[in-house]
Write an enzyme that holds these catalytic residues in place. Structure first.
Site, short mmCIF file in Angstrom:
data_model
loop_
_atom_site.label_atom_id
_atom_site.label_comp_id
_atom_site.label_asym_id
_atom_site.label_seq_id
_atom_site.Cartn_x
_atom_site.Cartn_y
_atom_site.Cartn_z
N SER A 207 -17.86 -6.73 -7.62
CA SER A 207 -18.95 -6.19 -6.84
C SER A 207 -19.05 -7.04 -5.52
CB SER A 207 -20.05 -6.25 -7.77
OG SER A 207 -21.06 -5.60 -7.11
N LYS B 153 -19.27 -4.05 -15.43
CA LYS B 153 -19.50 -3.49 -13.94
C LYS B 153 -20.00 -2.06 -14.05
CE LYS B 153 -18.87 -3.45 -9.51
NZ LYS B 153 -18.54 -2.16 -8.87
N GLU C 219 -27.96 -0.97 -10.51
CA GLU C 219 -28.07 -0.78 -9.02
C GLU C 219 -28.67 0.62 -8.62
OE1 GLU C 219 -24.04 -1.71 -6.92
OE2 GLU C 219 -24.29 0.00 -6.01
N ASN D 120 0.88 -1.14 0.18
CA ASN D 120 -0.04 0.04 0.13
C ASN D 120 0.79 1.21 -0.08
OD1 ASN D 120 -2.91 0.88 0.42
ND2 ASN D 120 -1.99 2.13 1.97
N HIS E 270 -23.79 -2.97 -14.39
CA HIS E 270 -24.17 -3.43 -12.99
C HIS E 270 -24.56 -2.06 -11.93
CE1 HIS E 270 -23.32 -4.17 -9.08
NE2 HIS E 270 -23.72 -5.51 -9.31
N ASN E 271 -23.67 -1.23 -12.15
CA ASN E 271 -23.86 -0.08 -11.08
C ASN E 271 -24.93 0.58 -11.46
OD1 ASN E 271 -21.52 -1.20 -10.07
ND2 ASN E 271 -20.74 0.70 -9.49
P1 NBP Z 1 -10.61 3.81 -2.19
O1 NBP Z 1 -11.31 3.80 -3.47
O2 NBP Z 1 -10.95 4.63 -1.25
O3 NBP Z 1 -9.03 4.02 -2.74
C1 NBP Z 1 -8.15 3.98 -1.46
C2 NBP Z 1 -6.86 3.17 -1.95
O4 NBP Z 1 -6.26 3.73 -3.04
C3 NBP Z 1 -5.74 3.16 -0.79
O5 NBP Z 1 -5.16 2.09 -0.59
C4 NBP Z 1 -4.80 4.46 -1.29
O6 NBP Z 1 -3.62 4.47 -0.61
C5 NBP Z 1 -4.97 4.28 -2.90
N1 NBP Z 1 -4.44 5.25 -3.47
C6 NBP Z 1 -4.91 6.61 -3.90
BR1 NBP Z 1 -6.51 7.18 -3.03
N2 NBP Z 1 -4.22 7.14 -4.39
C7 NBP Z 1 -2.90 6.46 -4.81
C8 NBP Z 1 -1.87 6.76 -5.54
N3 NBP Z 1 -1.71 7.78 -6.34
N4 NBP Z 1 -0.84 5.84 -5.78
C9 NBP Z 1 -1.09 4.48 -4.97
N5 NBP Z 1 -2.20 4.34 -4.32
C10 NBP Z 1 -3.10 5.28 -4.28
O7 NBP Z 1 -10.62 2.13 -1.75
P2 NBP Z 1 -11.84 1.11 -1.88
O8 NBP Z 1 -13.12 1.84 -1.20
O9 NBP Z 1 -11.25 0.16 -1.08
O10 NBP Z 1 -12.07 0.62 -3.26
C11 NBP Z 1 -10.85 0.17 -4.30
C12 NBP Z 1 -11.48 0.07 -5.60
O11 NBP Z 1 -12.54 -0.98 -5.49
C13 NBP Z 1 -12.17 1.64 -6.02
O12 NBP Z 1 -11.98 1.55 -7.55
C14 NBP Z 1 -13.52 1.44 -5.96
O13 NBP Z 1 -14.24 2.34 -6.77
C15 NBP Z 1 -13.90 -0.12 -6.22
N6 NBP Z 1 -14.80 -0.66 -5.61
C16 NBP Z 1 -15.25 -0.22 -4.09
C17 NBP Z 1 -16.28 -0.60 -3.53
C18 NBP Z 1 -16.75 -0.35 -2.00
O14 NBP Z 1 -17.95 -0.95 -1.67
N7 NBP Z 1 -15.92 0.37 -1.48
C19 NBP Z 1 -17.18 -1.88 -4.13
C20 NBP Z 1 -16.70 -2.16 -5.19
C21 NBP Z 1 -15.39 -1.71 -6.19
P3 NBP Z 1 -3.16 5.15 0.65
O15 NBP Z 1 -3.90 4.33 1.54
O16 NBP Z 1 -1.67 5.18 0.44
O17 NBP Z 1 -4.18 6.49 0.58
#
Ligand code: NBP
Length: 471
Positions: free
Chosen positions: A130, A184, A191, A34, A187-188
């Site tokens: 998802s 996807k 949703e 990370n 899908h959204n």
């Molecule tokens: P986020 O979408 O909130 O992203 C946070 C992550 O991205 C952290 O690990 C952060 O690292 C990293 N990051 C960022 Br912000 N900028 C970065 C950069 N310049 N270089 C490297 N790492 C970077 O996390 P999430 O909610 O877990 O979602 C991850 C993906 O999955 C997204 O595309 C989201 O749309 C998708 N998704 C989310 C869900 C949900 O329910 N949350 C469901 C389905 C899909 P850091 O810790 O160093 O800031």
């Protein structure tokens, strides 16, 4: 010499942590990285303690931990973070390595990344995942697209971590390029549509019938016996939840301004681009925008009293249940229609029955309806719309009066039901042999000499509607 981890994962926010734990529990060794190393340290100390998960604190170290060809899942924020992680990784990768973008990336970005990485010999899979954090941990629906040879190298891992139905794991190769992220996105979009329809049903019950959250919880649960829809199921649970501080129903304390991350908007923009009508999904996106007009809504509510409305009796509940079911079918029909058009336009070759199958568990729009949708695409490949097929067709023929009655009661009572209204207008428009578009064509020809076609003969026609020289 390669390392020993089966797969690597970058991005340890909500989704990444849970997915890493899921992959590890399926019997694989996982390397994780990370950007902010404190997050990695905490993950390793707490949730990943004594698991077969190996931390890395630089991308070079991370790449060194992986078996070749390297398989790397990115679970970082969609947009420029994905590009910057890929750029940082490239110096440490070898030809044939595989990058899987598991975030909600915009499909055109995926298309570009696939092209750029192919030139460098890196195989890329744009993969929709998802199911939120629960799905990521216990079994998501996985929608991969891109390099097919790469898919077959990760297929075993995906199959073991995906949700599972009697039809198999909820994962399938969906097509070339950006097919996975496109599916996807749609899908959204579906949703958004289904969530808005459930929210409008809730509004009709609370404002029209004066029901309490506890009563509505019971109703959602009862309706869900038939629909088996995740979104309806959680609506029921939400209605029951008490606020620990005040003891009031929590739902009554939650602000009515809805947020969004953009996937619904992309679906609608894409539908406009391809000329595919998506009225329910579009209404759902607009409804979220309107909810954010909080100040304007307050001014309007002071300026204009709501119409007097009769209390809607509980005998109306079965009508509302049917209306919700039919309008939900329309939301799915719209999404499938967009997928059909996109598959032709972008040459994805989407497997529609498989898409309906892999959405049956693990994802947010899972519902019993999808079984029927899968059957339709398996048995009636050429069907113009799922609404025209078998059980759905019969249900619309016999029960569309419920949708009409719901919309008219809501309209009379001044309760906004943009998605229900859009569903009904969509159905009525498709059902109409004659639409008033003849007048639109005549007007276009009148002011712009755009020409028109006739019903009674072939060809293109223009009428001199006005004598512009002598006005
Ligand atoms: P986020 O979408 O909130 O992203 C946070 C992550 O991205 C952290 O690990 C952060 O690292 C990293 N990051 C960022 Br912000 N900028 C970065 C950069 N310049 N270089 C490297 N790492 C970077 O996390 P999430 O909610 O877990 O979602 C991850 C993906 O999955 C997204 O595309 C989201 O749309 C998708 N998704 C989310 C869900 C949900 O329910 N949350 C469901 C389905 C899909 P850091 O810790 O160093 O800031």
């Amino acid at each position: 010499m390669g390392g020993k981890c089966d797969i690597g994962l970058i991005g340890l926010a909500v989704m990444g942590q849970n997915l890493a734990l899921n992959i590890e529990s399926a019997g694989y060794q996982v390397a994780v990285y990370n950007r902010t190393s404190a997050t990695t340290e905490e993950f390793i100390k707490k949730r990943a303690d004594s698991k077969n998960i190996i931390p890395a604190y630089s991308l070079e170290e991370f790449a060194g931990l992986l078996q070749r060809p390297r398989k790397i899942i990115l679970m970082v924020k969609a947009g420029s973070p994905v590009d910057s992680v890929i750029e940082g990784l490239l110096p440490y990768l070898d030809k044939g390595d595989i990058i899987i973008d598991g975030g909600n990336s915009f499909y055109r970005d995926t298309e570009r990344r696939a092209r750029e990485l192919k030139e460098k010999g890196i195989r890329f899979l744009g993969t929709g995942i998802s199911g939120g954090e629960y799905g990521a941990l216990h079994g998501p629906s996985i929608m991969p697209g891109g390099d097919e040879s790469a898919y077959w190298e990760v297929e075993e891992i995906f199959s073991r971590i995906a949700a599972r139905t009697e039809g198999g794991p909820c994962v399938s190769y969906l097509g070339t390029g950006s097919a996975g992220h496109y599916v996807k996105m749609v899908h959204n979009g579906i949703e958004y549509g289904v969530m808005e329809l459930i929210a409008e049903s809730y509004d009709l019950m609370r404002k029209g019938m004066g029901l309490s959250p506890a009563e509505m919880g019971d109703i959602f649960r009862k309706w869900n016996e038939k629909q088996q829809s995740y979104l309806l199921e959680i609506a029921g649970e939400i209605m029951d939840r008490e606020d620990p501080e005040t003891g009031k129903p929590l739902i009554d304390l939650i602000s009515d301004v809805a947020s969004q991350k953009g996937t619904g908007k992309w679906t609608v923009q894409e539908a406009l681009e391809l000329g595919v009508p998506l009225p329910v999904i579009t209404a759902a996106v607009y409804a979220r925008y309107l909810s954010a007009y909080k100040g304007e809504r307050e001014e309007f509510s002071r300026a204009f009293a709501a119409p007097e409305r009769e209390v809607i009796g509980r005998e109306f509940l079965p009508v509302l249940e049917e209306a919700l079911y039919l309008a939900t079918v329309i939301a799915y029909a719209e999404g499938m229609d967009l997928l059909k058009r996109a598959s032709l336009e972008y040459g994805y070759g989407l497997p529609f029955a498989e898409i309906a199958r892999i959405w049956q568990d693990g994802c947010i729009i899972r519902s019993r309806l999808l079984k029927q949708i899968q059957r339709i695409y398996k048995e009636e490949q050429g069907v113009a719309s799922i609404i025209l097929s078998g059980e759905f067709s019969r249900d619309f023929a016999e029960r569309v009066g419920s949708l009409r009655r719901t919309v008219s009661l809501a309209i009379e009572g001044g309760i906004p039901v943009p998605a229900f209204s859009a569903a009904l207008a969509y159905f009525d428009s498709l059902r109409a042999r004659e639409l008033p578009a003849n007048l639109i064509q005549a007007q276009r020809d009148y002011f712009g000499a755009h020409t028109y076609r006739r019903k009674d003969k072939e060809g293109t026609f223009h009428t001199e509607w006005q004598d512009i020289e002598n006005v």
